[in-house]
Design an enzyme around this catalytic site. Sequence first.
Site, PDB file in Angstrom:
ATOM      1  N   ARG A 180       0.864  -1.183   0.000  1.00 46.85           N
ATOM      2  CA  ARG A 180       0.000   0.000   0.000  1.00 46.85           C
ATOM      3  C   ARG A 180       0.896   1.228   0.000  1.00 46.85           C
ATOM      4  O   ARG A 180       2.083   1.155   0.321  1.00 46.85           O
ATOM      5  CB  ARG A 180      -0.924   0.009   1.227  1.00 46.85           C
ATOM      6  CG  ARG A 180      -0.192   0.072   2.548  1.00 46.85           C
ATOM      7  CD  ARG A 180      -1.137   0.013   3.731  1.00 46.85           C
ATOM      8  NE  ARG A 180      -0.437   0.277   4.973  1.00 46.85           N
ATOM      9  CZ  ARG A 180      -0.178   1.477   5.447  1.00 46.85           C
ATOM     10  NH1 ARG A 180      -0.549   2.548   4.780  1.00 46.85           N
ATOM     11  NH2 ARG A 180       0.458   1.635   6.592  1.00 46.85           N
ATOM     12  N   ARG A 184      -2.974  10.890   1.053  1.00 45.15           N
ATOM     13  CA  ARG A 184      -3.836  11.728   1.881  1.00 45.15           C
ATOM     14  C   ARG A 184      -4.413  12.853   1.033  1.00 45.15           C
ATOM     15  O   ARG A 184      -3.656  13.560   0.373  1.00 45.15           O
ATOM     16  CB  ARG A 184      -3.041  12.346   3.029  1.00 45.15           C
ATOM     17  CG  ARG A 184      -2.461  11.332   3.982  1.00 45.15           C
ATOM     18  CD  ARG A 184      -1.642  12.041   5.036  1.00 45.15           C
ATOM     19  NE  ARG A 184      -0.984  11.092   5.919  1.00 45.15           N
ATOM     20  CZ  ARG A 184       0.090  11.369   6.615  1.00 45.15           C
ATOM     21  NH1 ARG A 184       0.639  12.573   6.534  1.00 45.15           N
ATOM     22  NH2 ARG A 184       0.636  10.465   7.415  1.00 45.15           N
ATOM     23  N   ARG A 257      20.845  -5.689   2.240  1.00 42.31           N
ATOM     24  CA  ARG A 257      21.270  -4.449   1.622  1.00 42.31           C
ATOM     25  C   ARG A 257      22.005  -3.642   2.690  1.00 42.31           C
ATOM     26  O   ARG A 257      21.756  -3.799   3.891  1.00 42.31           O
ATOM     27  CB  ARG A 257      20.070  -3.636   1.119  1.00 42.31           C
ATOM     28  CG  ARG A 257      19.303  -4.292  -0.003  1.00 42.31           C
ATOM     29  CD  ARG A 257      20.041  -4.277  -1.314  1.00 42.31           C
ATOM     30  NE  ARG A 257      20.143  -2.921  -1.873  1.00 42.31           N
ATOM     31  CZ  ARG A 257      20.906  -2.600  -2.904  1.00 42.31           C
ATOM     32  NH1 ARG A 257      21.645  -3.520  -3.501  1.00 42.31           N
ATOM     33  NH2 ARG A 257      20.936  -1.362  -3.366  1.00 42.31           N
ATOM     34  N   ARG A 288      19.314   9.787  -0.466  1.00 45.25           N
ATOM     35  CA  ARG A 288      18.827  10.945   0.279  1.00 45.25           C
ATOM     36  C   ARG A 288      19.970  11.673   0.965  1.00 45.25           C
ATOM     37  O   ARG A 288      21.074  11.140   1.097  1.00 45.25           O
ATOM     38  CB  ARG A 288      17.756  10.544   1.298  1.00 45.25           C
ATOM     39  CG  ARG A 288      18.206   9.578   2.379  1.00 45.25           C
ATOM     40  CD  ARG A 288      17.035   9.182   3.266  1.00 45.25           C
ATOM     41  NE  ARG A 288      17.475   8.381   4.407  1.00 45.25           N
ATOM     42  CZ  ARG A 288      16.688   8.022   5.418  1.00 45.25           C
ATOM     43  NH1 ARG A 288      15.408   8.383   5.411  1.00 45.25           N
ATOM     44  NH2 ARG A 288      17.143   7.307   6.419  1.00 45.25           N
ATOM     45  N   GLU A 313      23.400   9.328   1.549  1.00 43.84           N
ATOM     46  CA  GLU A 313      23.236   7.885   1.739  1.00 43.84           C
ATOM     47  C   GLU A 313      23.230   7.173   0.387  1.00 43.84           C
ATOM     48  O   GLU A 313      22.459   7.521  -0.499  1.00 43.84           O
ATOM     49  CB  GLU A 313      21.930   7.591   2.490  1.00 43.84           C
ATOM     50  CG  GLU A 313      21.913   8.172   3.892  1.00 43.84           C
ATOM     51  CD  GLU A 313      20.698   7.739   4.695  1.00 43.84           C
ATOM     52  OE1 GLU A 313      19.885   6.935   4.185  1.00 43.84           O
ATOM     53  OE2 GLU A 313      20.560   8.218   5.843  1.00 43.84           O
ATOM     54  N   TYR A 361      12.337  -5.855   8.839  1.00 38.77           N
ATOM     55  CA  TYR A 361      12.457  -4.422   9.104  1.00 38.77           C
ATOM     56  C   TYR A 361      11.711  -4.106  10.389  1.00 38.77           C
ATOM     57  O   TYR A 361      10.609  -4.585  10.621  1.00 38.77           O
ATOM     58  CB  TYR A 361      11.866  -3.599   7.949  1.00 38.77           C
ATOM     59  CG  TYR A 361      11.929  -2.124   8.234  1.00 38.77           C
ATOM     60  CD1 TYR A 361      13.116  -1.425   8.045  1.00 38.77           C
ATOM     61  CD2 TYR A 361      10.824  -1.453   8.741  1.00 38.77           C
ATOM     62  CE1 TYR A 361      13.197  -0.072   8.337  1.00 38.77           C
ATOM     63  CE2 TYR A 361      10.895  -0.107   9.038  1.00 38.77           C
ATOM     64  CZ  TYR A 361      12.082   0.584   8.833  1.00 38.77           C
ATOM     65  OH  TYR A 361      12.159   1.919   9.145  1.00 38.77           O
ATOM     66  N   ASP A 363      10.794  -0.815  13.167  1.00 45.36           N
ATOM     67  CA  ASP A 363      10.900   0.512  13.751  1.00 45.36           C
ATOM     68  C   ASP A 363      11.250   0.363  15.225  1.00 45.36           C
ATOM     69  O   ASP A 363      11.107  -0.715  15.809  1.00 45.36           O
ATOM     70  CB  ASP A 363       9.573   1.270  13.607  1.00 45.36           C
ATOM     71  CG  ASP A 363       9.471   1.992  12.272  1.00 45.36           C
ATOM     72  OD1 ASP A 363      10.518   2.419  11.751  1.00 45.36           O
ATOM     73  OD2 ASP A 363       8.339   2.133  11.754  1.00 45.36           O
TER      74      ASP A 363
END
Length: 376
Positions: A180, A184, A257, A288, A313, A361, A363
């Site tokens: 997804r 917004r 990676r 970035r 990066e 991954y 957070d």
Amino acid sequence: MNKQYDYLIVGAGIYGATFACMAHRHGKRCLVIDKRNHLGGNIYCENIEGINVHKYGAHIFHTSNKKVWDFVNSIVEFNRYTNSPIANYKGKQYNLPFNMNTFYQMWGVLTPAEAQAKIEEQRQEALAKMRAEGATEPRNLEEQAQILIGKDIYEILIKGYTEKQWGRKCSELPAFIIKRLPVRFVHDNNYFNDRFQGIPMGGFNKLIDGMLEGVETRLNTDFFDNRQHWEHIADKILYTGKLDEYYDYRLGKLEYRTVRFEEEILDMPNYQGNAVMNFTDAEVPYTRIIEHKHFEMFGDDVYKCPKTVISREYSTEWKEGMEPYYSVNDEKNMSLYQQYRALADQEPNLILGGHLAEYKYYDMAPIVEKVMGLFE
């Protein structure tokens, strides 16, 4: 035979530090070891020119769980940083995540209805093209992205960035990587939907140091240099490193990676006006630029510090000797990981935690929440 410690914690990152903190509060004897020369794992910050530089990439703490937010704030107060990245495509800037500001910058549309109509028109074009080729489901990331958001946003804001990040064409990447996309139809540049977000005042080292207060730690200490010793000093081992390495790669090597950072101190107070700027065209080799002072300095305070520090990066394939950052969660690697996981599940005194040991991954807040749950 009584062991010296209840827990040996291999790795002083956010998982190891949170676990050590909770175990210590429950009266457990813990030893934390890390092969690096500092605590904090990938959230470690180095102070350069009065600026806390995120040495292993930008980290922003965000959560909707008030219990987690209250816990980290009980250790160090967090500031009001709001993550609002900018995308730069061939010198033109767009707001992220995709919102009414982005759609105005992209097409000049002024209302949500106009933006929705434009996206839907392009979605239908992508679906028609896919069906004309005999496909009923997206066959790759390129098709998945275009049926979610349309051709323009895909080509300008997704394609180049994603191909640099993964080192593969979007048409060769599996569709599930983009299940997804946040869209917004309001003017809201806040990247996260969570109730709470920020950076510890004084940097992430304050959080880690607070968590490990009263806990024995040893740096420059590699578990694998003296494995037999470390395996016999504690009742249980919490391991946060690479799972294939723990089993000496006996079933094969997992793929990762990695990111290379090119750091620069600039003799100016403000370089790009924002903490995070993504470069989404393929011609720019880096993904970035992070300007670290914007994580903790706001408004006029930015100009009180006469210098700034930026990090470019570069995403690349991981090779031996590099820091592994992102797991490559395709079918081949996930199958191999599950085989290693089955070995670990047979060891009652082994606990796995963190993005390397769990090959996913993560957070920061979900890690803290998970560890808190272990001790409740």
